[in-house]
Design an enzyme around this catalytic site. Structure first.
Site, short mmCIF file in Angstrom:
data_model
loop_
_atom_site.label_atom_id
_atom_site.label_comp_id
_atom_site.label_asym_id
_atom_site.label_seq_id
_atom_site.Cartn_x
_atom_site.Cartn_y
_atom_site.Cartn_z
N ASN A 1 37.66 33.36 33.62
CA ASN A 1 38.28 32.49 32.28
C ASN A 1 38.52 30.99 32.56
OD1 ASN A 1 38.41 35.07 30.91
ND2 ASN A 1 40.30 35.69 31.74
N ARG B 1 34.78 39.32 31.06
CA ARG B 1 34.30 39.04 32.40
C ARG B 1 33.74 40.15 33.07
NH1 ARG B 1 39.29 36.61 35.44
NH2 ARG B 1 40.07 38.52 34.31
#
Length: 98
Positions: A37, A19
Site C-alpha cells: 500500500n 495485496r
C-alpha cells in the site's frame, strides 16, 4: 527472457484484500516481486518473470479482487533494484506501507 514492470493501481484498492490477492495471483503465475500500500491510497507492485505471465498479472490487476474498484493503473519499466526490496528468501512479498 524475463520482463520487469512496476504498476501503481488507484481507486478503492486498500482495505479490500488487494495485496494478498495480488500475491496469490502472482505466485500462481510464477511471478517474482512485491506489493504494498502507498500512503496516497494506491497500491504499488513490482512484477518480474515470463513476459506473458507478467502481462496476465497486470491484466488481472486492472480488475482487482472482489470489493475493489480500479480507477486507473499506471505501468512502467521495473528494475532489479526495485525487485530486491522484497523480503529475503521470498519469491513474492507483501511489504509495509510506504
Amino acid at each position: 527472457m524475463n520482463t520487469q514492470c512496476i504498476v501503481v493501481i488507484r481507486g478503492r484498492v486498500q482495505g479490500v484484500g488487494y495485496r494478498a490477492w495480488t500475491e496469490i495471483i502472482a505466485l500462481d503465475r510464477g511471478i517474482e516481486g512485491w506489493v504494498r500500500n502507498r500512503r496516497d491510497g494506491s497500491v504499488e507492485a513490482v512484477l518480474a518473470g515470463d513476459p506473458e505471465a507478467v502481462r496476465a498479472v497486470v491484466a488481472a490487476c486492472r480488475r482487482g479482487p472482489r470489493g475493489a474498484f480500479v480507477e486507473a493503473l499506471d505501468e512502467s519499466e521495473g528494475s532489479s533494484i526495485l525487485l530486491a526490496q522484497r523480503h529475503p528468501g521470498e519469491r513474492f512479498s507483501v511489504l509495509r506501507t510506504e
